[in-house]
Every structure is written in C-alpha cells, then in structure tokens.
Design a protein around this motif. Structure first.
Motif, mmCIF file in Angstrom:
data_model
loop_
_atom_site.group_PDB
_atom_site.id
_atom_site.type_symbol
_atom_site.label_atom_id
_atom_site.label_comp_id
_atom_site.label_asym_id
_atom_site.label_seq_id
_atom_site.Cartn_x
_atom_site.Cartn_y
_atom_site.Cartn_z
ATOM 1 N N ALA A 88 93.673 31.988 158.989
ATOM 2 C CA ALA A 88 93.177 33.105 158.178
ATOM 3 C C ALA A 88 93.312 34.432 158.920
ATOM 4 O O ALA A 88 93.634 35.461 158.317
ATOM 5 N N LEU A 89 93.085 34.418 160.229
ATOM 6 C CA LEU A 89 93.183 35.654 161.006
ATOM 7 C C LEU A 89 94.610 36.189 161.052
ATOM 8 O O LEU A 89 94.831 37.396 161.202
ATOM 9 N N PHE A 90 95.602 35.313 160.901
ATOM 10 C CA PHE A 90 97.000 35.724 160.995
ATOM 11 C C PHE A 90 97.537 36.334 159.699
ATOM 12 O O PHE A 90 98.647 36.867 159.687
ATOM 13 N N THR A 91 96.781 36.250 158.599
ATOM 14 C CA THR A 91 97.299 36.782 157.335
ATOM 15 C C THR A 91 97.558 38.289 157.411
ATOM 16 O O THR A 91 98.432 38.803 156.732
ATOM 17 N N ARG A 92 96.800 38.987 158.236
ATOM 18 C CA ARG A 92 96.981 40.447 158.339
ATOM 19 C C ARG A 92 98.343 40.808 158.936
ATOM 20 O O ARG A 92 98.841 41.925 158.743
ATOM 21 N N TYR A 93 98.960 39.860 159.673
ATOM 22 C CA TYR A 93 100.217 40.155 160.355
ATOM 23 C C TYR A 93 101.447 39.652 159.588
ATOM 24 O O TYR A 93 102.570 39.930 159.989
ATOM 25 N N VAL A 94 101.235 38.904 158.513
ATOM 26 C CA VAL A 94 102.355 38.311 157.780
ATOM 27 C C VAL A 94 102.525 39.024 156.435
ATOM 28 O O VAL A 94 101.569 39.115 155.665
ATOM 29 N N PRO A 95 103.742 39.527 156.127
ATOM 30 C CA PRO A 95 103.968 40.203 154.833
ATOM 31 C C PRO A 95 103.703 39.272 153.649
ATOM 32 O O PRO A 95 103.893 38.053 153.744
ATOM 33 N N THR A 96 103.270 39.854 152.529
ATOM 34 C CA THR A 96 102.954 39.065 151.331
ATOM 35 C C THR A 96 104.148 38.245 150.872
ATOM 36 O O THR A 96 104.007 37.078 150.491
ATOM 37 N N GLU A 97 105.355 38.832 150.883
ATOM 38 C CA GLU A 97 106.550 38.104 150.438
ATOM 39 C C GLU A 97 106.799 36.876 151.300
ATOM 40 O O GLU A 97 107.214 35.825 150.805
ATOM 41 N N THR A 98 106.559 37.004 152.602
ATOM 42 C CA THR A 98 106.740 35.863 153.508
ATOM 43 C C THR A 98 105.722 34.768 153.201
ATOM 44 O O THR A 98 106.047 33.574 153.217
ATOM 45 N N LEU A 99 104.476 35.167 152.921
ATOM 46 C CA LEU A 99 103.453 34.193 152.567
ATOM 47 C C LEU A 99 103.845 33.417 151.311
ATOM 48 O O LEU A 99 103.692 32.191 151.243
ATOM 49 N N ILE A 100 104.372 34.126 150.311
ATOM 50 C CA ILE A 100 104.765 33.461 149.066
ATOM 51 C C ILE A 100 105.919 32.499 149.313
ATOM 52 O O ILE A 100 105.953 31.382 148.775
ATOM 53 N N LEU A 101 106.888 32.912 150.135
ATOM 54 C CA LEU A 101 108.005 32.023 150.463
ATOM 55 C C LEU A 101 107.525 30.762 151.180
ATOM 56 O O LEU A 101 107.958 29.647 150.865
ATOM 57 N N LEU A 102 106.636 30.928 152.153
ATOM 58 C CA LEU A 102 106.093 29.774 152.873
ATOM 59 C C LEU A 102 105.301 28.868 151.926
ATOM 60 O O LEU A 102 105.389 27.636 152.003
ATOM 61 N N PHE A 103 104.546 29.482 151.054
ATOM 62 C CA PHE A 103 103.759 28.756 150.064
ATOM 63 C C PHE A 103 104.674 27.889 149.203
ATOM 64 O O PHE A 103 104.437 26.690 149.002
ATOM 65 N N ALA A 104 105.757 28.499 148.674
ATOM 66 C CA ALA A 104 106.695 27.779 147.809
ATOM 67 C C ALA A 104 107.433 26.677 148.571
ATOM 68 O O ALA A 104 107.632 25.573 148.058
ATOM 69 N N ALA A 105 107.836 26.970 149.813
ATOM 70 C CA ALA A 105 108.553 25.974 150.615
ATOM 71 C C ALA A 105 107.696 24.741 150.870
ATOM 72 O O ALA A 105 108.172 23.600 150.767
ATOM 73 N N GLY A 106 106.432 24.960 151.179
ATOM 74 C CA GLY A 106 105.534 23.828 151.408
ATOM 75 C C GLY A 106 105.376 22.973 150.172
ATOM 76 O O GLY A 106 105.343 21.734 150.244
#
Length: 250
Positions: A88-106
């Motif tokens: 949760a602490l790392f979310t501030r350092y990761v762009p939203t688009e990257t989070l969505i890509l990781l989410f979809a890949a998983g």
C-alpha cells in the motif's frame, strides 16, 4: 442515484465472488473506476475494505461448516498481513496506468490457470510440512504486497497457490476467503494511513456486500461443483482484464 446503482452492482459481485473464495476487489475497483472515482485514492482503498468484509462474511459461514484449514493457513495469514501495508505504501510511487496494467496481467494469468485446471479432478498432493510452511510464508508475503499495491485481497493468487499444493477446490476457496480477510484489512489500513478514503461510498456499499456474500456462501456450500467454481473464476477474471485493457488502450 449513482450510489444506489453502485451498491446494487456490488451486491451482485459479492454474491459471485463469495462463491469463489474471493473478496471481489478485482471487480469492485474497476466498477468504481468506471463510475468516475479516482483509481488510487478511492477505488483501491474502498475495494480493499469491501474485499475484507465480503471475505469475512463468507469465511464465517465456511468456518461453521468446517471447510477452512485454519492451521494450514496460518503462514499465509501472518505473511500476507505483513506484506499488504508494505504494498500500500508503494502506490504513491507507481503511475495509475502501470497499476492497471499489473492488475490486468495478474487476472489474465490467474484466469487462464483456472480455466486450464477446470477439467481436471482435484488431486491431493503431499508436501513435507516444512516445505509447505516455507512456500506459504514466502508466497503469502509476496501476494500480500501485490494485494496492498493493487487494492485486492490476494484471493485470486491464494486459490491457485493452494490448489497447486494439493488442496481440494472447495477447501482452497473457503480457506482463501479466511486468509483474504487479514490481507484486505491490513492493506486498507495502509491506505487509510495515506489519507485514501471516501466515507459516503464505503458506507453505501457495506450492507450490499454483507447480504451478497452470505447468499453466495450458502449457494457454494450446498450447490456448486468444483469445476463450476474454476470456470466461473477463470471466465470472470479474463473478462474484466479484457475490459480494463480496452479502456486503457482503446
């Protein structure tokens, strides 16, 4: 009006995901995002909260039915509980688009794995207690970090992990629901500390989650077959991943 519609959708999703041993955040979060809520500061923490409540409601039912391997799940509970706030602490350092890509890949990886396994009968593998403890501890911390980062409880990874270790499908789903409670609330606490919350949205969806998850848990206990659970799990994950990627690149 929008909150009422959102709550109705959440109720239906809670019904579905409680049957799969999941909290439902992997669908709650895209739904909130599609309704215009910010992905990082609202959708993810609200998804984690509802994820934990859905899993808790279902887990109580599964515990009463004796379907949860509490002792075997202990390494997952402790390690994922510790890993979730770190993610949760790392979310501030990761762009939203990257989070969505990781989410979809998983979701694509987990969904494909479950569809492949749907036609196979449950197999009971025997692992040495030490090896199982070590794998669950290391895997739980990693899944916990991913859960906290992406705003999910981790059930979509816990279930395949336990199936690979030889758990029967229903026991894996029920035990996953129990484990997800801890990783979800731990991750939510991490986001809360970062100031990520939307109280009206959280309040409007909690009752829907409790009702939907209780109904889903009852159906899973009494009517669902293992192959159905795997196919539903895999199909839903792939469909949501496709929708997310379409929104991102379409």
């Amino acid at each position: 009006m929008m909150l009422s519609l959102t709550a109705a959708i959440v109720l239906a999703l809670a019904f579905l995901f409680s049957m799969l041993g999941l909290g439902g955040a992997m669908l709650y979060i895209p739904v909130f995002h599609w309704f215009g809520y910010d992905f990082k500061s609202v959708a993810i923490p609200t998804g984690l909260l509802l994820n934990g409540v859905t899993a808790l409601s279902a887990a109580v039912s599964y515990l009463r039915a004796g379907m949860v391997d509490v002792r075997g799940a202990a390494p997952l509970i402790v390690s994922s509980f510790l890993g979730a706030p770190v993610g949760a602490l790392f979310t501030r350092y990761v762009p939203t688009e990257t989070l969505i890509l990781l989410f979809a890949a998983g979701m694509i990886l987990a969904g494909g794995r479950m569809l492949i396994a749907a036609g196979r009968p449950d197999t009971r593998r025997h692992m040495a207690p030490g090896a199982r403890f070590a794998l669950m501890g290391a895997g739980g911390f990693g899944v916990g970090m991913i859960a906290g980062l992406l705003g999910i409880g981790g059930g979509f990874l816990f279930v395949p992990m336990m199936l690979a270790m030889g758990y029967p499908t229903k026991q894996a789903a029920a035990t996953s629901a129990f484990v997800v409670v801890f990783s979800s609330f731990s991750g939510f606490a991490g986001h809360l500390a970062e100031g990520h919350f939307d109280w009206p949205l959280m309040g409007a969806t909690l009752a829907a989650v409790i009702v939907g998850s209780q109904l889903g848990a009852k159906v899973m206990r009494e009517r669902m077959k293992a192959a159905w659970i795997k196919r539903m799990f895999g199909g839903v994950l792939l469909a949501v991943a496709a929708k997310l990627l379409w929104r991102l690149f379409g």
